[in-house]
Design a protein around this motif. Structure first.
Motif, short mmCIF file in Angstrom:
data_model
loop_
_atom_site.label_atom_id
_atom_site.label_comp_id
_atom_site.label_asym_id
_atom_site.label_seq_id
_atom_site.Cartn_x
_atom_site.Cartn_y
_atom_site.Cartn_z
N ASN A 121 -57.24 -73.56 -88.17
CA ASN A 121 -58.31 -72.70 -87.65
C ASN A 121 -58.59 -70.84 -87.74
O ASN A 121 -58.88 -70.34 -87.02
N ASP A 171 -68.72 -56.95 -85.69
CA ASP A 171 -68.72 -57.58 -84.14
C ASP A 171 -69.19 -57.26 -83.61
O ASP A 171 -69.35 -56.22 -82.74
N PHE A 210 -62.19 -64.92 -82.85
CA PHE A 210 -61.84 -65.24 -81.82
C PHE A 210 -63.27 -64.56 -80.51
O PHE A 210 -63.09 -63.42 -80.48
N LEU A 211 -63.72 -65.65 -79.73
CA LEU A 211 -64.28 -65.23 -79.28
C LEU A 211 -63.91 -65.01 -77.41
O LEU A 211 -63.12 -65.80 -77.07
N HIS A 212 -64.77 -64.11 -76.75
CA HIS A 212 -64.79 -64.52 -75.19
C HIS A 212 -65.18 -65.44 -75.11
O HIS A 212 -65.43 -66.36 -75.32
N ILE A 213 -64.89 -66.15 -74.44
CA ILE A 213 -64.69 -67.28 -73.79
C ILE A 213 -66.53 -67.88 -73.06
O ILE A 213 -67.17 -68.82 -73.27
N VAL A 224 -54.31 -66.46 -66.31
CA VAL A 224 -54.17 -65.21 -67.12
C VAL A 224 -54.31 -63.68 -66.32
O VAL A 224 -53.06 -63.16 -66.87
N PRO A 275 -50.18 -63.19 -87.69
CA PRO A 275 -50.67 -62.94 -86.32
C PRO A 275 -49.85 -61.80 -86.28
O PRO A 275 -49.70 -60.50 -85.94
N GLU A 295 -61.78 -54.69 -79.09
CA GLU A 295 -62.70 -55.07 -79.05
C GLU A 295 -62.17 -56.51 -80.70
O GLU A 295 -62.84 -57.84 -80.16
N ASP A 296 -61.15 -56.91 -80.90
CA ASP A 296 -60.72 -58.04 -81.71
C ASP A 296 -60.06 -58.93 -80.56
O ASP A 296 -59.04 -57.91 -80.42
N LEU A 297 -60.40 -59.56 -80.43
CA LEU A 297 -59.44 -60.95 -79.65
C LEU A 297 -58.85 -61.55 -80.33
O LEU A 297 -58.76 -63.04 -79.70
N SER A 298 -58.35 -61.33 -82.06
CA SER A 298 -57.36 -62.28 -82.26
C SER A 298 -55.72 -62.49 -81.79
O SER A 298 -55.77 -61.24 -81.68
N PRO A 299 -55.12 -63.66 -81.60
CA PRO A 299 -53.65 -63.40 -81.41
C PRO A 299 -52.80 -62.92 -82.03
O PRO A 299 -53.20 -62.91 -83.21
N VAL A 320 -50.45 -59.53 -74.94
CA VAL A 320 -51.11 -60.54 -74.11
C VAL A 320 -52.55 -60.10 -73.41
O VAL A 320 -53.15 -60.70 -73.13
N PHE A 321 -52.53 -58.76 -73.89
CA PHE A 321 -54.15 -58.46 -73.85
C PHE A 321 -55.14 -59.25 -75.05
O PHE A 321 -56.50 -59.76 -74.29
N TYR A 367 -55.44 -62.28 -74.99
CA TYR A 367 -55.79 -63.37 -73.83
C TYR A 367 -56.07 -63.36 -73.28
O TYR A 367 -57.71 -63.48 -72.49
N PHE A 368 -56.09 -61.96 -72.23
CA PHE A 368 -56.40 -61.21 -71.11
C PHE A 368 -57.88 -60.89 -71.68
O PHE A 368 -58.17 -61.57 -70.16
N PHE A 369 -58.43 -60.24 -72.26
CA PHE A 369 -59.25 -60.30 -72.30
C PHE A 369 -60.37 -60.72 -73.21
O PHE A 369 -61.78 -61.29 -72.84
N ALA A 370 -60.33 -62.29 -73.57
CA ALA A 370 -60.98 -63.11 -73.87
C ALA A 370 -61.17 -64.10 -72.72
O ALA A 370 -62.02 -64.50 -72.68
N ILE A 408 -53.02 -73.02 -83.35
CA ILE A 408 -53.97 -72.55 -84.86
C ILE A 408 -54.08 -74.06 -86.17
O ILE A 408 -55.37 -74.46 -86.34
N ALA A 441 -53.96 -72.60 -76.32
CA ALA A 441 -53.72 -71.09 -76.48
C ALA A 441 -52.59 -71.32 -75.53
O ALA A 441 -52.21 -69.79 -75.83
N PHE A 460 -49.70 -67.94 -75.66
CA PHE A 460 -49.49 -67.23 -74.95
C PHE A 460 -48.63 -66.78 -73.93
O PHE A 460 -47.58 -66.32 -73.68
#
Lengths: 629, 498
Positions: A354, A429, A459-462, A532, B46, B335-339, B343-344, B346-349, B447, B454, B458
């Motif tokens: 993924n 994005d 990777f998206l926001h939930i 989280v 990553p 803006e980018d939420l890739s791992p 910790v940010f 996942y937090f912001f996702a 992944i 996740a 995390f």
């Protein structure tokens, strides 16, 4: 029936003549149905309804036949040209044809596809598009309004085959198309599905097919508005396998479960066509009496084309007592193949996991005999096939355009050899979708061309995941078009009066859509937000607190403090002992330390008092200022 | 002074051979790894490549620029336009007209074909650059370390803690730090994985080296470049100004004053530090305003140069505003939420959109909040302050990578003398080891295999953050304890004298 219809028609035309003056162009409606046996034992039925209206300013806002909803769209959003299609199933290019007019016009990508050209200043195109999607969404009972967001549509420049900077294109691959979309579409017809050819559209039989695509094409022409509505269905006739390799025989009633009983009275012309390809003896005199097949109704006219024969039936003569039920009975096994596009396109994903992957478009040479017909000899005598690739990438598929590679006949090719032109607009994005247009020029003898491009999965926001997040996300179909190849039927006779045929005579671009790709994206844990947030905040509180503690700690002072405490044997303890002593009524055992302790406690209390007053003051001030507003 | 120099030279004469052998072997090791780079596939890990440091994104930016589009079109590239012109040409794939003799399984071999190509061609040249950046950083670090070591020896002798003329107890912290930097697996991984963090680290070390050796233009250049490349080194302005204003790391001034009182100034002034301590009887160290103004002037000059260059390279594509929006704006708005190992992502996702801005502000202010307390408490040790700042910023960065840890770990090695009795060092070592081993495993589970989710990755990131916090807090308290220990030693010394 016929007796009642004719006076009605006369009356109507009389009224029309009064209303609009005799020399005005009238609104016209015509209906037709094309039937075509397909090589893989299926039958294609193509309903075509054409509705013409003179320029809107000549009649004001009144329409006689033309649907008012559509003309309002045109007036409101200044649509110059528009096409909307709802499709379910995939067009089989190998068996159902790839380069004839029917397939290049009606083979559409799965789901909803919408494109529109506007007649507004360039800055207002996007707002017009957004409003149009909402209007159509209401009109057709579909979620076309999802195309409103800038991440789902694109502005093709030349790759779409129509160069205009006011063109917008969007598609929704996942839209489920069903009868709730067909009903509003039928409402636009003057006779709905009550009369005429459209009465054949029996919902169970239409949706039982292998492919159905309902299309609405609106264009502004010199003579006003032209609205074409077509429904293409591929059906499998019910037959019992009889051991012989006979094509299945069918009739209208067996295909649709209904018969045509008279034309739609409002239609100017109402015809049924039967197109037969690959006949052994396409001479006119053998056609009607042959041993290959038999028709139940004698055609009114027969037209010959280079590779096919067209039988034309008028359905004016049919009536309640004598319904029009065309049937075709095969007598001899017959095999033929359809005209194919020069290259057959398919698309697939590569890679696992993924994190990243690659998209590959594979163009394979077909056994097309007329590949040479579209060749371009101008290029130094080399035969060349041109192909345009148009592809939209959603933003969560982050494409690395520098990884674009083209393999011609399994050999990696330097881009400039085959790639003549490329136009890329990368996706931003959550802002806009990416678009790629490529013009390839390939040698005619090419066997296969593979185009691959790598991407990272986003990777998206939930909140951005759909409810069925683990199903994956769709990448809309790519469009492969062949600018040098045009599909048209070349009739020997001149017949421009019949709308469907004149349409077929027009040259149309050969194009094919690839598959929709399903990209699984990684999902976060949807049940975790609170965990989280709390865990992360705890970690940072730990950081802040412990670092600040390490900084403000003064071990020397602490030691001194402890020492002095040791001398005093603890203030609290002393207080307690004093209290107990008072309660017991005995004198305090250690009077020496009393004054200092008292002083300390008084200091403590004054400090405490000060703090309390401060906090109360702040609170009062806050209250005062906040209520003041 | 001459005596000290003589000692240092003598000291150096023994070491250099060994140091250079180790340094060269680390370069060799890198070169060996580079030949396996295709199999290691480090450039897309990553842990190594964040959206800011990824070489693939840089290549994409360069491609877009070559296609006469803005390199920031799309959301791929977020680095500096200067880096693009520097590293971009190295990433271009030379299309080798290789003929695949076996004409089978075309389609499913495409990916393998491609990987080999990109990494083979762009790898070798890019790796040369990153290896060079690494070795340069190591040499500069060694320079810093030598200065610090000298200062440490000097101060110790001034305080009378070190009686023998030859400072045997002092470890050669420059060599240690340089070797820690060169042999740190994190650095090696970043170098082989072709991320741009070696270059960012080089800029930071350049700034520190310039400040330590009092080459003001160099310090200003390093700081401006580091800030330009990754924003966070901007907080290093404080330690660099302290370094230029107050001089190198030294024990608190009070100790010198006490010592001076005790020894009643019977020693000739030998060094600048002691001179300062002696000439001013007040508890105020002279702040060299002139140097600092000089520094500010150079910083302005360099930033003007950088701006003009960026402006020129982006003149057709939106100019500086676009650059700031796409680089600093991207860093600040996450803006980018890739791992990644922070910790940010996942937090912001996960966080609710309504609170997103609030938490963005809180987390970024978290770095700024700590600047002042640390600066007040550690102003006598500006180098150490710089190290702590870097550690904090790598902990609270929006897109951290192991390259940042490599930098602060090697800076940590500069203070081996002072931090000799740091607590939990073995625990921390095991923690770092465990996290760096577990992180690929968890990533793979989540992944690639899809058997984990996740939270696995995390959790790993949270563990890493905790270890970093313990590391920072323990370093600070060890340093403060060291100063306290000096203070404690001193009165004893005083009593003995009396």
């Amino acid at each position: 029936m016929a007796r009642t219809v004719i006076p009605l028609l006369i009356l109507q035309s009389f009224l029309l003549a009064i209303a609009f003056g005799s020399n005005e162009v009238e609104e016209e409606f015509s209906e037709s149905l094309l039937l075509k046996p397909l090589p893989d034992r299926k039958v294609l039925a193509h309903f075509h309804f054409e509705n013409r209206a003179p320029p809107s300013n000549s009649h004001g806002r009144h329409h006689h036949l033309f649907p008012k909803a559509i003309s309002q769209l045109v007036q409101k959003f200044r649509v110059k040209e528009m096409e909307l299609s709802f499709t379910q199933g995939r067009w089989n290019h190998e068996h159902w044809g790839g380069s004839d007019t029917l397939s290049s016009m009606n083979a559409k990508p799965v789901g909803v596809e919408l494109w529109a050209v506007f007649d507004v200043p360039r800055s207002e195109v996007d707002t017009s598009w957004k409003n149009l999607t909402h209007a159509l969404s209401g009109l057709f009972c579909a979620s076309i309004n999802f195309l409103e967001s800038s991440t789902s549509y694109a502005a093709p420049t030349w790759g779409f085959g129509r160069s205009s900077d006011k063109l917008r294109y969007g598609s929704l691959p996942r839209e489920a198309v069903c009868t709730e979309n067909l009903t509003p579409w039928l409402k636009l017809l003057p006779c709905r599905d009550k009369d005429g050819i459209s009465a054949l559209m029996n919902r169970p039989s239409v949706y039982r097919g292998f492919y159905h695509s309902q299309r609405l094409h609106l264009s502004m022409v010199d003579s006003g508005m032209l609205l074409e509505q077509s429904l293409t269905v591929v059906l499998q006739p019910d037959t019992v396998y009889d051991g012989k390799d006979l094509q299945p025989s069918w009739s209208l009633s067996s295909l649709f479960g209904r018969k045509v009983v008279g034309k739609c009275v409002l239609a100017k012309s109402s015809n049924v066509y039967l197109q037969m390809e690959g006949l052994a003896h396409p001479e006119a005199h053998t056609l009607l009496k042959n041993e290959e097949f038999e028709l139940s109704i004698k055609p009114d006219r027969t037209l010959r084309e280079t590779s096919s024969v067209l039988f034309i039936f008028d359905i004016d003569k049919s009536s309640d007592s004598e319904p029009f039920d065309l049937s075709l009975t095969w007598k001899l096994p017959s095999k033929w193949s359809c005209q194919q596009a020069p290259l057959h396109a398919s698309r697939f994903l590569m890679g696992s996991g993924n994190e990243r992957g690659a998209i590959a478009i594979l163009l394979k040479a077909t056994e097309s005999q007329d590949k040479l017909s579209g060749k371009d000899i101008t290029n130094g005598g080399h035969c060349r096939v041109k192909a345009n690739v148009f592809q939209i990438f959603p933003w969560y598929v982050k494409v690395y355009y520098h990884t674009l590679q083209i393999f011609v006949d399994q050999q990696q090719n330097t881009s400039s050899e085959v790639l003549k032109k490329i136009n890329v607009s990368p996706s931003a994005d959550k802002m806009s979708s990416g678009m790629m247009e490529m013009m390839l020029e390939l040698p005619c003898e090419v066997k296969s061309v593979a185009i691959s491009i790598e991407y990272d999965k986003g990777f998206l926001h939930i909140d951005e995941y759909p409810p069925d997040a683990n199903q994956g996300f769709d990448i809309p179909s790519a469009l492969i078009s062949f600018p040098d190849h045009h599909a048209s039927l070349d009739f020997k006779e001149e017949l421009s009066t019949l709308p469907l045929l004149s349409k077929f005579k027009d040259k149309s671009l050969v194009r094919s859509y690839t598959e929709v790709l399903l990209v699984p994206l990684t999902t976060p844990d949807f049940s975790m937000p609170y965990n989280v947030i709390t865990i992360t905040c705890t970690v940072f509180a730990l950081y802040f607190g412990s670092l600040l503690n390490a900084l403000r700690r003064r071990i020397g002072e602490e030691e001194r403090f402890l020492k002095s405490k040791g001398k005093k044997t603890g203030g609290l303890k002393q207080l307690l002992s004093r209290f107990t002593a008072k309660i017991r009524g005995r004198p305090v055992e250690s009077p020496s330390s009393e004054p200092t302790a008292a002083a300390q406690s008084s200091v403590l209390s004054s400090k405490l008092l000060f703090k309390i007053i401060l906090v109360a003051g702040v609170a009062a001030a806050w209250q005062y200022f906040s209520t003041d507003k | 002074m001459t005596k000290d120099d003589g000692e240092m030279v003598e000291e150096q004469k023994k070491k250099p051979c060994r140091f250079w052998i180790w340094a060269l072997s680390s370069v060799l090791f890198r070169l060996i790894l580079i030949s396996y780079a295709g199999n290691l596939n480090l450039s897309s890990r990553p842990e190594v490549s964040t959206p800011l440091t990824s070489i693939r994104r840089l290549a994409e930016g360069y491609w877009l620029k070559q296609a006469s589009m803005s390199p920031y079109a799309g959301s791929m590239y977020h680095g500096s336009p200067l880096l693009l012109s520097l590293l971009g040409p190295l990433t271009v794939q030379r299309l080798v007209a290789e003929t695949s003799s076996n004409d089978l399984k075309l389609c499913f071999n495409l990916v393998e074909f491609k990987k080999e190509d990109t990494l083979d061609v762009s790898g070798s040249k890019g790796n040369q650059v990153t290896s060079f950046a690494d070795i340069l950083s190591a040499i500069l670090l060694r320079g810093i370390g030598k200065k610090l070591q000298m200062a440490y020896g000097l101060n110790a002798r001034l305080l009378g803690l070190l009686k023998s003329p030859r400072d045997k107890g002092i470890l050669p912290c420059g060599d240690i730090a340089a070797l820690v930097y060169l042999w740190n697996p994190f650095t090696i991984v970043c170098c082989v994985g072709l991320s741009t963090s070696p270059i960012e680290n080089l800029a930071v070390i350049l700034a520190l080296n310039g400040a330590v050796t009092r080459r003001v233009p160099l310090a200003a250049f390093g700081l401006v470049m580091a800030t330009h490349l990754s924003l966070y080194p901007a907080i290093l302005t404080i330690p660099v100004i302290f370094l230029l204003g107050y001089g190198l790391d030294a024990p608190p001034l009070k100790l010198f004053l006490q010592t001076r009182n005790v020894e009643s100034g019977n020693r000739s002034s030998t060094s600048s530090a002691s001179k300062q301590a002696k000439s001013k009887p007040t508890a105020q160290l002279p702040f060299l305003w002139k140097t600092v103004v000089h520094f500010v002037f150079w910083a302005l000059v360099w930033s003007l140069c950088v701006m003009v260059l960026c402006r020129l390279s982006l003149s057709k594509h939106g100019g500086l505003e676009e650059m700031f929006k796409r680089t600093y704006g991207f860093i600040l708005s996450i803006e980018d939420l890739s791992p990644n190992i922070g910790v940010f992502w996942y937090f912001f996702a996960e966080v609710f959109d309504f609170f997103r801005n609030f938490f963005l502000i809180v987390f970024h202010v978290n770095i700024l909040f700590m600047l002042l307390p640390l600066a007040i408490r550690l102003k006598h040790r500006p180098c150490f302050l710089a190290f702590i700042y870097l550690a904090i910023s790598s902990l609270l960065k929006s897109y951290p990578s192991v390259g940042d840890s490599a930098l602060y770990l090697s800076l940590w090695a500069l203070f081996v003398n002072e931090l000799a009795d740091m607590k939990f060092s073995f625990f921390l070592f095991c923690g770092y080891l465990g996290v760096s081993l577990l992180s690929p495993v968890m990533h793979n589970l989540w992944i690639w295999r899809g058997t984990g989710n996740a939270n696995f990755y995390f959790g790993n990131a949270i563990g890493y953050a905790c270890f970093q916090i313990v590391f920072v807090v323990e370093s600070v308290s060890a340093m403060l304890n060291h100063d306290r220990a000096l203070k404690k030693c001193n009165p004893n010394h005083q009593k003995v004298k009396n």
